[in-house]
Design a protein around this motif. Structure first.
Motif, PDB file in Angstrom:
ATOM      1  N   HIS A 194      -4.538   1.392   6.299  1.00  0.00           N
ATOM      2  CA  HIS A 194      -4.284   1.188   5.097  1.00  0.00           C
ATOM      3  C   HIS A 194      -4.432   2.232   3.700  1.00  0.00           C
TER       4      HIS A 194
ATOM      5  N   SER B  74       3.097   1.881   5.433  1.00  0.00           N
ATOM      6  CA  SER B  74       1.997   2.051   4.202  1.00  0.00           C
ATOM      7  C   SER B  74       1.966   3.408   3.647  1.00  0.00           C
TER       8      SER B  74
ATOM      9  N   ILE C   2       0.531  -2.219  -2.403  1.00  0.00           N
ATOM     10  CA  ILE C   2       0.395  -2.711  -1.395  1.00  0.00           C
ATOM     11  C   ILE C   2       0.585  -4.175  -2.574  1.00  0.00           C
TER      12      ILE C   2
ATOM     13  N   VAL D  80      -1.189   2.009  -3.609  1.00  0.00           N
ATOM     14  CA  VAL D  80      -2.058   2.737  -1.997  1.00  0.00           C
ATOM     15  C   VAL D  80      -2.580   3.797  -2.226  1.00  0.00           C
TER      16      VAL D  80
ATOM     17  N   ARG E  27      -2.510   7.305  -0.487  1.00  0.00           N
ATOM     18  CA  ARG E  27      -0.302   7.830   0.037  1.00  0.00           C
ATOM     19  C   ARG E  27      -0.281   8.912   0.058  1.00  0.00           C
TER      20      ARG E  27
END
Ligand SMILES: Cc1ncc(COP(=O)(O)O)c(C=O)c1O
Length: 348
Positions: free
Chosen positions: A39, A321, A327, A341, A344
């Motif tokens: 996530h 993801s 998101i 995110v 990321r």
């Protein structure tokens, strides 16, 4: 409101998945330390902690920095950290949270020691064990014991236990490997408080890890098509979908969507097709270019129109993801909130 392509997360399904892992681990007498690679958001890591996790797992220092900044206190970094640039960041990170790392060789142990010897904190180091998955890890229980002894003798380090990312269908063998290593380490007069296993596909058989103390699952929070294919979850357990718009219907049997490899990734994970269309599981995403996805309808009765928005369960959600800067999280009332995110793209 969202625009496509984008990644939409169903919050009630996430919460059910978090609760399920915690319940299975509780039943097996294991603590949970979820891997955040799936996530990459402090928002979800905190939900995992609130549900009972003792801490989190990260693969990259950059991920761990984001999580510590986001208020996560107990972080295990399951990666061999090498080089001054990373080791300096590791020392700074260890001053902000309860940090432990893993290591599978002397070079890494010595590098960690050189940076922590004068840092005023002892870094907890677990030995990574290759119990059959064939990635990193010492190759035998004897080698695990030797490295544990070396770590124990190095300034600035404290041996913390054993860590493995196991092969998925051999939990009894994995457990024996770990038990043998722990026995040798204890016989050498060294405490081995943590034995950390991991994986989502083996969550239903956690009881086989009799000598483990904690389990690190990651993908379970969202699930994906590869886990459906393995029988590890159902379609209804998949919390993440890529929303895409049908941009063309060049023929009766072909639909083109605005999600290509930059949205779905090219990861097949041994499957046929690049994801599952929720509206028509019998349709196949047969090809991707960067910005187009090609869906063959075959015998499907599904007849999407240009402009329709569809939902795709990715083959491998963790890499997907990493492709989206934000998101959209949908709550139980259907309300959507856009969130960055945060961890990321943390390659280092
Ligand atoms: C070290 C480590 N721990 C835990 C996990 C989580 O495994 P899964 O994604 O199967 O839940 C992974 C996945 O790659 C991993 O590399």
């Amino acid at each position: 409101m969202f625009d496509t392509p984008c990644l939409v997360i169903d919050l009630p399904v996430v919460d059910e998945n978090i609760a399920r892992f915690q319940k299975l681990a509780d039943a097996a007498g294991l603590q949970t330390r979820p891997h955040i690679k799936t996530h990459k958001l402090p928002f979800f890591a905190k939900r995992q902690i609130a549900a009972g996790a003792i801490g989190i797992t990260c693969q990259k220092i950059g991920e761990a920095e984001v999580m510590a900044e986001g208020g996560l206190q107990d972080i295990l970094l399951t990666y061999n950290v090498i080089g001054d640039a990373k080791l300096d960041r590791l020392v700074a990170l260890a001053k902000k949270c309860k940090l432990s790392v893993t290591c599978d060789n002397s070079t890494v142990a010595e590098g960690l020691s050189a940076h922590f010897a004068n840092a005023g904190i002892d870094l907890t180091v677990l030995v990574e064990c290759d119990t059959g998955a064939g990635r990193c890890g010492v190759q035998s229980p004897i080698a695990a014991c030797e490295l544990a002894s070396q770590i124990n003798g190095l300034p600035g380090l404290k041996f913390g236990g054993l860590m493995t990312y196991p092969p998925m269908d051999h939990s009894e063998n994995v457990d024996k490997w770990l038990a043998d290593a722990k026995k040798l380490i204890q016989a050498a007069g060294i405490a081995c408080p943590v034995v950390s296993t991991g994986g989502t596909p083996n969550m239903d058989t956690l009881a086989a890890f009799k000598h483990a103390t904690e389990h690190r699952a990651g993908t379970y929070i969202y699930n994906d098509r590869s886990l459906i294919a393995r029988g590890a979850c159902g379609v209804e357990d998949c919390a993440a979908v890529v929303k895409a718009t049908v941009v063309s219907r060049p023929t009766k049997t072909r639909a083109i969507i605005d999600a290509g490899s930059k949205a779905l990734s090219s990861d097949l994970l041994g499957l046929e097709g690049f994801g599952m269309v929720r509206e028509a599981p019998d349709a196949s995403i047969v090809g991707l270019s960067e910005e187009h996805g090609i869906i063959e309808l075959g015998d499907s009765n599904w007849d999407p129109a240009v402009g329709d928005i569809i939902s795709i369960i990715p083959n491998h959600i963790c890499v997907v993801s990493n492709l989206f800067p934000t998101i959209w999280v949908q709550d139980e009332n259907g309300e959507m909130t856009e969130m960055p995110v945060a961890a990321r793209g943390m390659l280092r």
